[in-house]
Write a protein that holds these residues in place. Structure first.
Motif, PDB file in Angstrom:
ATOM      1  N   ALA A 167       0.819  -1.216   0.000  1.00  0.00           N
ATOM      2  CA  ALA A 167       0.000   0.000   0.000  1.00  0.00           C
ATOM      3  C   ALA A 167       0.849   1.262   0.000  1.00  0.00           C
ATOM      4  O   ALA A 167       0.468   2.280  -0.578  1.00  0.00           O
ATOM      5  CB  ALA A 167      -0.937  -0.003   1.198  1.00  0.00           C
ATOM      6  N   SER A 168       2.031   1.195   0.613  1.00  0.00           N
ATOM      7  CA  SER A 168       2.836   2.419   0.699  1.00  0.00           C
ATOM      8  C   SER A 168       3.339   2.853  -0.680  1.00  0.00           C
ATOM      9  O   SER A 168       3.528   4.033  -0.927  1.00  0.00           O
ATOM     10  CB  SER A 168       3.988   2.234   1.676  1.00  0.00           C
ATOM     11  OG  SER A 168       4.898   1.303   1.152  1.00  0.00           O
ATOM     12  N   TYR A 169       3.559   1.887  -1.586  1.00  0.00           N
ATOM     13  CA  TYR A 169       3.939   2.280  -2.955  1.00  0.00           C
ATOM     14  C   TYR A 169       2.863   3.145  -3.583  1.00  0.00           C
ATOM     15  O   TYR A 169       3.127   4.094  -4.298  1.00  0.00           O
ATOM     16  CB  TYR A 169       4.111   1.064  -3.867  1.00  0.00           C
ATOM     17  CG  TYR A 169       5.283   0.191  -3.555  1.00  0.00           C
ATOM     18  CD1 TYR A 169       6.201   0.537  -2.582  1.00  0.00           C
ATOM     19  CD2 TYR A 169       5.477  -1.001  -4.252  1.00  0.00           C
ATOM     20  CE1 TYR A 169       7.267  -0.280  -2.300  1.00  0.00           C
ATOM     21  CE2 TYR A 169       6.541  -1.820  -3.982  1.00  0.00           C
ATOM     22  CZ  TYR A 169       7.430  -1.465  -2.999  1.00  0.00           C
ATOM     23  OH  TYR A 169       8.475  -2.282  -2.725  1.00  0.00           O
ATOM     24  N   PHE A 170       1.633   2.711  -3.328  1.00  0.00           N
ATOM     25  CA  PHE A 170       0.530   3.473  -3.912  1.00  0.00           C
ATOM     26  C   PHE A 170       0.550   4.900  -3.386  1.00  0.00           C
ATOM     27  O   PHE A 170       0.276   5.841  -4.112  1.00  0.00           O
ATOM     28  CB  PHE A 170      -0.807   2.789  -3.612  1.00  0.00           C
ATOM     29  CG  PHE A 170      -1.038   1.557  -4.432  1.00  0.00           C
ATOM     30  CD1 PHE A 170      -1.539   1.659  -5.721  1.00  0.00           C
ATOM     31  CD2 PHE A 170      -0.736   0.295  -3.947  1.00  0.00           C
ATOM     32  CE1 PHE A 170      -1.752   0.528  -6.496  1.00  0.00           C
ATOM     33  CE2 PHE A 170      -0.943  -0.843  -4.715  1.00  0.00           C
ATOM     34  CZ  PHE A 170      -1.444  -0.731  -5.995  1.00  0.00           C
ATOM     35  N   GLY A 171       0.921   5.022  -2.114  1.00  0.00           N
ATOM     36  CA  GLY A 171       1.035   6.349  -1.523  1.00  0.00           C
ATOM     37  C   GLY A 171       2.086   7.181  -2.247  1.00  0.00           C
ATOM     38  O   GLY A 171       1.858   8.355  -2.559  1.00  0.00           O
ATOM     39  N   ILE A 172       3.216   6.542  -2.550  1.00  0.00           N
ATOM     40  CA  ILE A 172       4.294   7.265  -3.244  1.00  0.00           C
ATOM     41  C   ILE A 172       3.825   7.712  -4.632  1.00  0.00           C
ATOM     42  O   ILE A 172       4.036   8.842  -5.051  1.00  0.00           O
ATOM     43  CB  ILE A 172       5.544   6.373  -3.375  1.00  0.00           C
ATOM     44  CG1 ILE A 172       6.077   6.021  -1.984  1.00  0.00           C
ATOM     45  CG2 ILE A 172       6.626   7.080  -4.197  1.00  0.00           C
ATOM     46  CD1 ILE A 172       7.192   4.992  -1.993  1.00  0.00           C
TER      47      ILE A 172
END
Ligand SMILES: Nc1nc2c(ncn2[C@@H]2O[C@H](COP(=O)(O)OP(=O)(O)OP(=O)(O)O)[C@@H](O)[C@H]2O)c(=O)[nH]1
Ligand SMILES: [Mg+2]
Lengths: 229, 487
Positions: free
Chosen positions: B110-115
């Motif tokens: 999910a954090s990639y999506f944030g980036i």
């Protein structure tokens, strides 16, 4: 075979329930299609015509197997019209799918003008170890709304035939009740074997009251004029 | 290059398909549905689409590698298999909520999506938009289409434009299942909505679409291939569809296809189908195994180029046990199933009587002659696209590409890019490598891509292509759907 047929009944059966509860598997198993591997999720709704003969009556069931995926939910009302039977399927191993059957009943009651004979089907009996819905609870609820209750396994072909056989029987019963009222009703889009003459007398809809208050149905009857006799 | 052809092969005055340039963006064409429902047939004006792909200013070139942060869901960065995929595709909401990942479970990174969301909105804040980032041999391509962000991370040889086009297809696939209006509305009401609830099962279609668009020239060319049939048979098939549907109102398109090839397309007067929409239909049929086991199916389909605001209803069925061609009758009426079912029966009866089913089966089963066998020994393979009809033809893939068709696909993609590169498009290209030679030619009426033996003389390559065009011209009736029949 057809020479014995004295009566043809055409009825529309709608199958509803959450995604993945096994609606399509149930129909495919009944129609003796091979089920190889996994069954793909239904897109929109699938139409399966089938004929069930009981005694001298041929019940032509037009089965509508709807898709359970959320995005198709808005499509369901397209099928309510002229339905005579509704099979509400849930997965015995998923309590939520049972709760959603109740939602469907509410939804059906809200949206149909003409009552439907309801059948409630708990599926995947083979997974009895993971069972989340007790028979007691399901039967109790079904009785409460005046629906018949069945449990079956499409995977092992257990009691699948019985479900559809009983749908056909109910359709005959319904039609029998209708004869008393002398009113006939033929739904549109009926496909009937050419060799049998069908008389459409009246398009009126009859509402009859069944054993339970909520269990009422409108019926379709095709006149039993048969050219063979 | 001189050829003695008057009109290019496969050309027609009127086409059932909208003809397009290759790298255009998604833009709705018209609000055809309302028009049809109101039976108030005003032909829609097709604006020239803004081609915001043409501007490559926003490509960022990086010489660094992406370094990972130490968050718990970074485990995919350790996953060799996941890392080795040649192309990742991600879809997220403009608020950064994961919607789709081609590989792996999107919740686990999910954090990639944030980036990704941060990158897009950071550039967006300056009224600008990010197109791509180039880091070594990896391209990060972004497409921001309200309310979704689409990202491709690719190590393939495809160019930014081709990757953007694929992201467009993914967007259209999502719009096709929900309608664009609904998609927009959902996020207007709840910015943080988890769209996956509504998209269960759609990942299968997106997966298939991505594989499809990587391998099928149809996508790169914005065109479709027809099943070869004599024109009398094709006309008889169209006539059967038209006659059988004549009394049913509001049937917009009747489409018959088999093995990803178009057999015929009948349309309502004044309405055209966009090849991109047709590709979504091909994809739907190809990815839906369930259609094969049922008598017929009733499915809502939104064709975003036709009208992104509403659904058409499709009566989808295979013609018969003994003929695996798929018939799709599209209407605006949600309750027309039974009349279309009857129409389908009539169509099959007519086709049987006219021996059309046999003709279709024969064509499906026939092994086409290779280029060598029809007298082009130096020609290995080719693709010919007629621009005015948005149709193309290619022979079966034969040696030496039968074992590595990916190589052939790449040759075509690169040649196509060179002909359509926005900064310096070529009209004619002849390139030789130790393995093969490619001649690509873009004219007003057609595009031709011919893959030849590497040692071929330039002059003989040119004469081969000239002869090939004549050869195609002689067979155009069979290889192309030259009529645009209407209901
Ligand atoms: N163990 C077991 N699995 C079943 C049974 N019936 C269906 N399944 C499995 O449940 C999954 C879903 O079955 P489907 O028949 O596609 O379910 P559906 O209700 O038609 O699903 P939608 O079309 O998406 O609404 C499949 O993987 C089946 O193999 C059963 O009786 N026992
Ligand atoms: Mg199903």
């Amino acid at each position: 075979m057809l020479t014995d047929v004295k009566k043809i009944i055409v009825a529309k059966a709608l199958i509803l329930g959450d995604q993945g509860v096994g609606k399509t598997s149930l129909v495919l198993r009944y129609l003796e299609h091979e089920i190889n591997g996994t069954v793909a999720p239904t897109v929109g709704a699938s139409f399966f015509p089938c004929s069930i003969s009981i005694g001298d009556t041929l019940v032509k069931l037009q089965i509508w197997d709807t898709a359970g995926q959320e995005r198709f939910k808005s499509m369901a009302p397209l099928f309510y019209r002229n339905s005579n039977a509704a099979l509400l399927v849930f997965d015995l191993t998923r309590y939520e799918s049972f709760l959603n059957v109740k939602e469907w009943i509410v939804e059906l009651n809200r949206n149909i003008d003409e009552p439907i004979v309801a059948f409630i089907v708990g599926s995947k009996t083979d997974l009895f170890k993971e069972r989340q819905v007790s028979k007691d609870e399901a039967v109790k609820y079904s009785n409460h709304i005046g629906a018949k209750y069945y449990e079956c396994s499409a995977l092992y072909n257990q009691r699948v035939e019985e479900v559809f056989h009983n749908v056909a029987l109910e359709m005959i019963k319904l039609q029998g009740d209708l004869t008393l009222t002398k009113t006939m009703n033929v739904c549109d889009g009926v496909s009937v074997n050419n060799s049998i003459e069908v008389n459409t007398i009246d398009y009126g809809t009859v509402i009859i009251t069944g054993s339970s208050k909520e269990n009422i149905a409108h019926g379709i009857k095709v006149n039993n004029a048969c050219c063979f006799n | 290059m001189a050829t003695n052809i008057e009109i290019e092969p496969g050309a027609a005055l009127e086409s059932a398909l909208v003809t397009t340039e290759s790298y255009e963006n998604f833009q709705e064409m018209s609000s055809s549905l309302e028009e049809i429902k109101n039976s108030n047939f005003i032909p829609s004006t097709t604006d020239e689409y803004l081609d915001n792909c043409n501007n490559l200013d926003n490509d960022i070139h990086l010489n660094c590698s992406i370094t990972s942060t130490n968050s718990k869901d970074e485990e995919y960065l350790q996953d060799e298999e996941w890392l080795s995929k040649s192309k990742h595709v991600f879809v997220l909401s403009s608020a950064g909520k994961p919607i789709y990942s081609r590989y792996g479970n999107e919740d686990r990174f999910a954090s990639y999506f944030g980036i990704m969301q941060a990158l897009v909105s950071f550039v967006q804040a300056d009224d600008d938009s990010i197109r791509s980032i180039h880091a070594g041999d990896t391209k990060f391509v972004f497409l921001f289409k309200e309310p979704l962000i689409l990202v491709a991370v690719s190590k393939t040889e495809e160019c930014t434009l081709q990757l953007t086009a694929q992201l467009n297809y993914v967007f259209n696939q999502i719009a096709s299942t929900l309608t664009l209006s609904r998609l927009v509305k959902i996020y207007e009401q709840r910015r943080n909505y988890d769209l996956r609830r509504l998209l269960t099962g759609v990942d299968r279609f997106i997966d298939n679409l991505l594989d499809f668009s990587e391998n099928e020239p149809a996508f790169t060319l914005s065109a479709v291939q027809c099943l070869p049939l004599t024109s009398s048979i094709r006309d008889a098939i169209s006539a059967a569809i038209i006659q059988s549907c004549s009394k049913i109102k509001n049937v917009v398109f009747g489409i018959l296809l088999a093995k990803n090839q178009l057999i015929t397309l009948v349309r309502m007067k004044k309405y055209y189908i966009h090849p991109h929409d047709l590709h979504l239909i091909f994809n739907l049929v190809q990815a839906s195994e369930s259609f094969k086991t049922v008598e017929s199916c009733w499915a809502p389909i939104c064709l975003p180029r036709f009208d992104s605001s509403g659904f058409l209803y499709g009566h989808v069925s295979y013609l018969a046990e003994d003929c695996q061609a798929c018939l799709i009758l599209l209407t605006v009426e949600g309750d027309a199933f039974s009349s279309l079912s009857e129409a389908k029966q009539r169509i099959v009866e007519r086709l049987r009587r006219g021996s059309c089913l046999e003709a279709i089966n024969e064509s499906l089963a026939s092994r086409e002659e290779s280029c060598m066998e029809v007298g082009f020994p130096e020609l290995r393979h080719y693709i010919y696209k007629s621009k005015s009809t948005a149709q193309f033809y290619q022979p079966h893939i034969s040696a030496p590409y039968s074992i590595n068709s990916r190589r052939l696909v790449n040759i075509y993609k690169q040649a196509h890019y060179k002909l359509h590169c926005p900064t310096r498009p070529l009209k004619l290209l002849f390139e030789r490598t130790p393995q093969d030679a490619i001649l690509a030619w873009d004219t007003r009426g057609f595009e031709l891509y011919a893959v030849l033996e590497p040692l071929i003389e330039t002059s003989s390559a040119i004469s081969t292509v000239g002869r090939l065009l004549n050869w195609i011209k002689k067979r155009e009736d069979k290889l192309f759907h030259l009529n645009a029949p209407t209901f």
